[in-house]
Structure formats: structure tokens, C-alpha cells
Scaffold this motif. Sequence first.
Motif, PDB file in Angstrom:
ATOM      1  N   LEU A 288       1.403  -1.339  -0.149  1.00  0.00           N
ATOM      2  CA  LEU A 288       0.203   0.088  -0.442  1.00  0.00           C
ATOM      3  C   LEU A 288       0.662   1.490   0.141  1.00  0.00           C
ATOM      4  CD1 LEU A 288      -3.023  -1.170   2.376  1.00  0.00           C
ATOM      5  CD2 LEU A 288      -3.047   0.085   0.199  1.00  0.00           C
ATOM      6  N   THR A 289       1.851   1.188   0.597  1.00  0.00           N
ATOM      7  CA  THR A 289       2.437   2.312   0.766  1.00  0.00           C
ATOM      8  C   THR A 289       3.865   2.368  -0.799  1.00  0.00           C
ATOM      9  OG1 THR A 289       3.440   1.968   3.655  1.00  0.00           O
ATOM     10  CG2 THR A 289       4.590   3.225   1.778  1.00  0.00           C
ATOM     11  N   ILE A 290       3.668   0.838  -1.541  1.00  0.00           N
ATOM     12  CA  ILE A 290       3.957   1.589  -3.395  1.00  0.00           C
ATOM     13  C   ILE A 290       3.278   2.155  -3.426  1.00  0.00           C
ATOM     14  CG2 ILE A 290       4.830   0.752  -4.914  1.00  0.00           C
ATOM     15  CD1 ILE A 290       7.435   0.883  -3.037  1.00  0.00           C
ATOM     16  N   LEU A 291       2.019   1.482  -3.569  1.00  0.00           N
ATOM     17  CA  LEU A 291       1.088   1.908  -4.393  1.00  0.00           C
ATOM     18  C   LEU A 291       0.441   4.200  -4.273  1.00  0.00           C
ATOM     19  CD1 LEU A 291      -1.558  -0.828  -4.261  1.00  0.00           C
ATOM     20  CD2 LEU A 291      -0.111   0.570  -6.217  1.00  0.00           C
ATOM     21  N   THR A 292       0.410   4.205  -3.197  1.00  0.00           N
ATOM     22  CA  THR A 292       0.366   5.230  -2.490  1.00  0.00           C
ATOM     23  C   THR A 292       1.153   6.485  -3.081  1.00  0.00           C
ATOM     24  OG1 THR A 292       0.661   5.312  -0.112  1.00  0.00           O
ATOM     25  CG2 THR A 292      -1.643   4.416  -1.103  1.00  0.00           C
ATOM     26  N   LEU A 293       2.455   6.073  -2.735  1.00  0.00           N
ATOM     27  CA  LEU A 293       4.210   6.626  -3.145  1.00  0.00           C
ATOM     28  C   LEU A 293       4.017   6.941  -2.001  1.00  0.00           C
ATOM     29  CD1 LEU A 293       3.082   8.787  -6.340  1.00  0.00           C
ATOM     30  CD2 LEU A 293       3.837   6.097  -6.356  1.00  0.00           C
TER      31      LEU A 293
END
Length: 115
Positions: A59-64
Motif C-alpha cells: 500500500l505504501t508503494i501504491l500510494t507513493l
Amino acid sequence: MLMHLIVGWLVSALALWIVAQIIPGIMVRDFVSALVATAVLALVDVTVGPFLRLIAFPLTILTLGLFLLVINALLLKLASLFTPGFKVHGFLPAVLGSLVLTILSSFLRWLVFHL
């Protein structure tokens, strides 16, 4: 080294106390409670934080990286459950508080250690 650690702790406690004055929904009874809350927040961040960051990595990667605000808010809320004299009422104050706390603490540390 020890003096640097103590001054950093005092600066973080001051930042938490200021955040409690600014953000409605975050309450710190007094500066001693802010000192204790800062220590508890550091312990929660060291113990529970890496686990939450690992699980939330996709999720951290997806939300930058924006999901880290949610994780920091959860850690702030969790620390408030274990600290008498420190309360976070609600998720929105926790998110706003974690954001302002990060910015203010970084600024105060820079002010104290680099000037």
C-alpha cells in the motif's frame, strides 16, 4: 552522545506538547506527560512500527509513501492508549497530529542541533 539523546527527547516532547495545543482532539495534560508520551511513542515505533510498515509495504508503494501517514497515525493512537495524560480522540486528529508532529519535530531538531 547521551546529551544529544536527552536534548532530542526534550525537543520531541516539546513538539508533542505544541501539537496538542494546535490540533483539536489531541490532549497532553502537562510537559511531564509529554515526556512520557514521547518515550512511549518511541517504544511503540521501535517495536510495532517495523511490523506495520512491512505489512503495509504494498500500500505504501501504491500510494507513493502517503500510507505512512496512516501508519504513523495508528502508532500515535496506540501510544496514547498506553500513556496516562496523553489522549488522541479520533483518527483524523491522529493523522493531522502525526503529520504536524513530524514536521514540527524535524524543524525543532534542525533548529536546536544546527544553529
